[in-house]
Design an enzyme around this catalytic site. Structure first.
Site, PDB file in Angstrom:
ATOM      1  N   ARG A  76      11.329  -0.856  10.355  1.00 55.20           N
ATOM      2  CA  ARG A  76      10.280  -0.665  11.360  1.00 55.20           C
ATOM      3  C   ARG A  76      10.434  -1.676  12.479  1.00 55.20           C
ATOM      4  O   ARG A  76      10.641  -2.853  12.231  1.00 55.20           O
ATOM      5  CB  ARG A  76       8.898  -0.831  10.708  1.00 55.20           C
ATOM      6  CG  ARG A  76       8.484   0.392   9.926  1.00 55.20           C
ATOM      7  CD  ARG A  76       7.219   0.174   9.164  1.00 55.20           C
ATOM      8  NE  ARG A  76       6.137  -0.428   9.937  1.00 55.20           N
ATOM      9  CZ  ARG A  76       4.896  -0.524   9.493  1.00 55.20           C
ATOM     10  NH1 ARG A  76       4.580  -0.047   8.294  1.00 55.20           N
ATOM     11  NH2 ARG A  76       3.960  -1.074  10.223  1.00 55.20           N
ATOM     12  N   ARG A 118      -9.387   0.866   9.126  1.00 58.12           N
ATOM     13  CA  ARG A 118      -9.042  -0.522   9.422  1.00 58.12           C
ATOM     14  C   ARG A 118     -10.149  -1.237  10.175  1.00 58.12           C
ATOM     15  O   ARG A 118      -9.993  -2.425  10.480  1.00 58.12           O
ATOM     16  CB  ARG A 118      -7.779  -0.554  10.283  1.00 58.12           C
ATOM     17  CG  ARG A 118      -6.472  -0.767   9.506  1.00 58.12           C
ATOM     18  CD  ARG A 118      -5.380  -0.640  10.505  1.00 58.12           C
ATOM     19  NE  ARG A 118      -4.152  -1.302  10.242  1.00 58.12           N
ATOM     20  CZ  ARG A 118      -3.068  -0.713   9.709  1.00 58.12           C
ATOM     21  NH1 ARG A 118      -3.123   0.515   9.291  1.00 58.12           N
ATOM     22  NH2 ARG A 118      -1.944  -1.372   9.608  1.00 58.12           N
ATOM     23  N   LYS A 172       0.830  -1.215   0.000  1.00 57.14           N
ATOM     24  CA  LYS A 172       0.000   0.000   0.000  1.00 57.14           C
ATOM     25  C   LYS A 172       0.862   1.263   0.000  1.00 57.14           C
ATOM     26  O   LYS A 172       0.629   2.179  -0.773  1.00 57.14           O
ATOM     27  CB  LYS A 172      -0.939   0.030   1.225  1.00 57.14           C
ATOM     28  CG  LYS A 172      -1.872  -1.169   1.336  1.00 57.14           C
ATOM     29  CD  LYS A 172      -2.845  -1.019   2.498  1.00 57.14           C
ATOM     30  CE  LYS A 172      -2.210  -1.052   3.875  1.00 57.14           C
ATOM     31  NZ  LYS A 172      -1.611  -2.346   4.248  1.00 57.14           N
ATOM     32  N   ARG A 184      11.801  -5.767   4.555  1.00 53.29           N
ATOM     33  CA  ARG A 184      11.706  -4.401   4.028  1.00 53.29           C
ATOM     34  C   ARG A 184      12.433  -3.356   4.875  1.00 53.29           C
ATOM     35  O   ARG A 184      12.567  -3.496   6.087  1.00 53.29           O
ATOM     36  CB  ARG A 184      10.247  -4.001   3.787  1.00 53.29           C
ATOM     37  CG  ARG A 184       9.466  -3.666   5.016  1.00 53.29           C
ATOM     38  CD  ARG A 184       8.037  -3.282   4.638  1.00 53.29           C
ATOM     39  NE  ARG A 184       7.198  -3.194   5.803  1.00 53.29           N
ATOM     40  CZ  ARG A 184       5.892  -2.983   5.772  1.00 53.29           C
ATOM     41  NH1 ARG A 184       5.268  -2.867   4.625  1.00 53.29           N
ATOM     42  NH2 ARG A 184       5.210  -2.908   6.888  1.00 53.29           N
ATOM     43  N   ARG A 210      -0.451  -8.640  13.454  1.00 59.69           N
ATOM     44  CA  ARG A 210      -0.988  -7.678  12.483  1.00 59.69           C
ATOM     45  C   ARG A 210      -1.849  -8.370  11.438  1.00 59.69           C
ATOM     46  O   ARG A 210      -2.874  -7.840  11.017  1.00 59.69           O
ATOM     47  CB  ARG A 210       0.165  -6.895  11.829  1.00 59.69           C
ATOM     48  CG  ARG A 210       0.708  -5.825  12.768  1.00 59.69           C
ATOM     49  CD  ARG A 210       2.137  -5.477  12.498  1.00 59.69           C
ATOM     50  NE  ARG A 210       2.337  -4.814  11.222  1.00 59.69           N
ATOM     51  CZ  ARG A 210       3.525  -4.711  10.622  1.00 59.69           C
ATOM     52  NH1 ARG A 210       4.606  -5.235  11.185  1.00 59.69           N
ATOM     53  NH2 ARG A 210       3.635  -4.087   9.483  1.00 59.69           N
TER      54      ARG A 210
HETATM   55  P1  AMP Z   1       0.877   0.615   9.222  1.00 61.96           P
HETATM   56  O1  AMP Z   1       2.048   1.497   8.978  1.00 61.96           O
HETATM   57  O2  AMP Z   1      -0.328   1.048   8.445  1.00 61.96           O
HETATM   58  O3  AMP Z   1       1.185  -0.835   9.040  1.00 61.96           O
HETATM   59  O4  AMP Z   1       0.483   0.803  10.761  1.00 61.96           O
HETATM   60  C1  AMP Z   1       1.395   0.483  11.811  1.00 61.96           C
HETATM   61  C2  AMP Z   1       0.646   0.291  13.115  1.00 61.96           C
HETATM   62  O5  AMP Z   1      -0.020   1.516  13.469  1.00 61.96           O
HETATM   63  C3  AMP Z   1      -0.457  -0.752  13.082  1.00 61.96           C
HETATM   64  O6  AMP Z   1       0.036  -2.056  13.316  1.00 61.96           O
HETATM   65  C4  AMP Z   1      -1.360  -0.242  14.212  1.00 61.96           C
HETATM   66  O7  AMP Z   1      -0.809  -0.543  15.473  1.00 61.96           O
HETATM   67  C5  AMP Z   1      -1.293   1.256  14.028  1.00 61.96           C
HETATM   68  N1  AMP Z   1      -2.330   1.751  13.073  1.00 61.96           N
HETATM   69  C6  AMP Z   1      -2.113   2.384  11.885  1.00 61.96           C
HETATM   70  N2  AMP Z   1      -3.261   2.725  11.291  1.00 61.96           N
HETATM   71  C7  AMP Z   1      -4.249   2.299  12.107  1.00 61.96           C
HETATM   72  C8  AMP Z   1      -5.674   2.329  12.038  1.00 61.96           C
HETATM   73  N3  AMP Z   1      -6.315   2.874  10.981  1.00 61.96           N
HETATM   74  N4  AMP Z   1      -6.372   1.808  13.075  1.00 61.96           N
HETATM   75  C9  AMP Z   1      -5.745   1.262  14.136  1.00 61.96           C
HETATM   76  N5  AMP Z   1      -4.410   1.165  14.254  1.00 61.96           N
HETATM   77  C10 AMP Z   1      -3.659   1.682  13.260  1.00 61.96           C
END
Ligand code: AMP
Length: 215
Positions: free
Chosen positions: A161, A88, A13, A127, A172
């Site tokens: 990360r 989400r 994404k 990554r 996740r």
């Molecule tokens: P991402 O970079 O989108 O993979 O997000 C990293 C982490 O941030 C996720 O594993 C969640 O802990 C938190 N997070 C990001 N976006 C959301 C969302 N829309 N709702 C809830 N948690 C989120």
């Protein structure tokens, strides 16, 4: 044009959002990036979400909806938007619909990026990104052309990360299937869903996203 990129962690994404930003002048709104920024600048919000993020669980709807609302009220709200990693949950999806409607905006499409689970774990654990420009790389599938130097900006600092480890990835993925995958049906019912094959070369995936969006 306002779109959502929907898909499991590691589906690409962020990578595809960056391409759309570059080619079509859209603005990327990534709640993950916003939360990581809050964490690294040590804000009260950042401290509150750090543990939840490290475990790979979802932070509360209230927090992420608040972050998106702030963005819509600011400069980003004047551009076409790519929602990356948001919504989400069904509650977030409802809230996004209401927020957009309250500003006279709407969603044009939801791109569902489909990738095999086995591939996801491999993609995530390899990554890393450029610490300066954010270009995304992978140990095996997309290493830097010159060792230790970003292809785009030449910087020599890279970031991995802290939640890109096997344990957190499992959590996740579970969070995705339990809380986020119902959004596929939700947006299908609204006639907005555009499924796209997320496996293969980055440029070919970008081309199929552009075709799905008539860009
Ligand atoms: P991402 O970079 O989108 O993979 O997000 C990293 C982490 O941030 C996720 O594993 C969640 O802990 C938190 N997070 C990001 N976006 C959301 C969302 N829309 N709702 C809830 N948690 C989120």
């Amino acid at each position: 044009m306002n779109i959502i990129l929907l898909g499991p962690p590691g589906a690409g994404k962020g990578t595809q959002a960056r391409i759309l930003v570059e080619r079509h002048g859209l603005v990327q709104l990534s709640t993950g990036d916003m939360l990581r920024a809050a964490k690294s600048s040590g804000t009260e919000l950042g401290n509150r979400v750090a543990d939840v993020m490290a475990r790979g669980e979802l932070v509360t709807d209230e927090i992420v909806i608040g972050l998106i609302e702030e963005q819509l009220d600011g400069e980003a709200g004047r551009h076409g938007l790519i929602f990356d990693g948001f919504p989400r949950t069904l509650a977030q999806a409802d809230a996004l619909g209401e927020l957009l409607a309250s500003k006279g905006k709407s969603l044009d499409a939801v791109v569902e990026m489909r990738v095999d689970d086995a591939q996801l774990i491999e993609r995530i654990t390899g990554r890393f990104t450029c610490g300066n420009c954010g270009e995304v790389y992978h140990d095996v599938t997309k290493p830097t052309a010159r060792d230790g130097e970003c292809d785009v900006c030449g910087a020599k600092e890279f970031v991995r990360r802290s939640d890109d480890n096997a344990e957190s990835v499992q959590v996740r993925l579970m969070a995705y299937y339990r809380s986020t995958s119902p959004l596929i049906g939700y947006y299908h019912a609204k006639g907005l869903l555009k499924p796209v094959e997320g496996l293969g070369e980055i440029d070919r995936i970008a081309a199929s996203i552009e075709a799905a969006l008539n860009l």
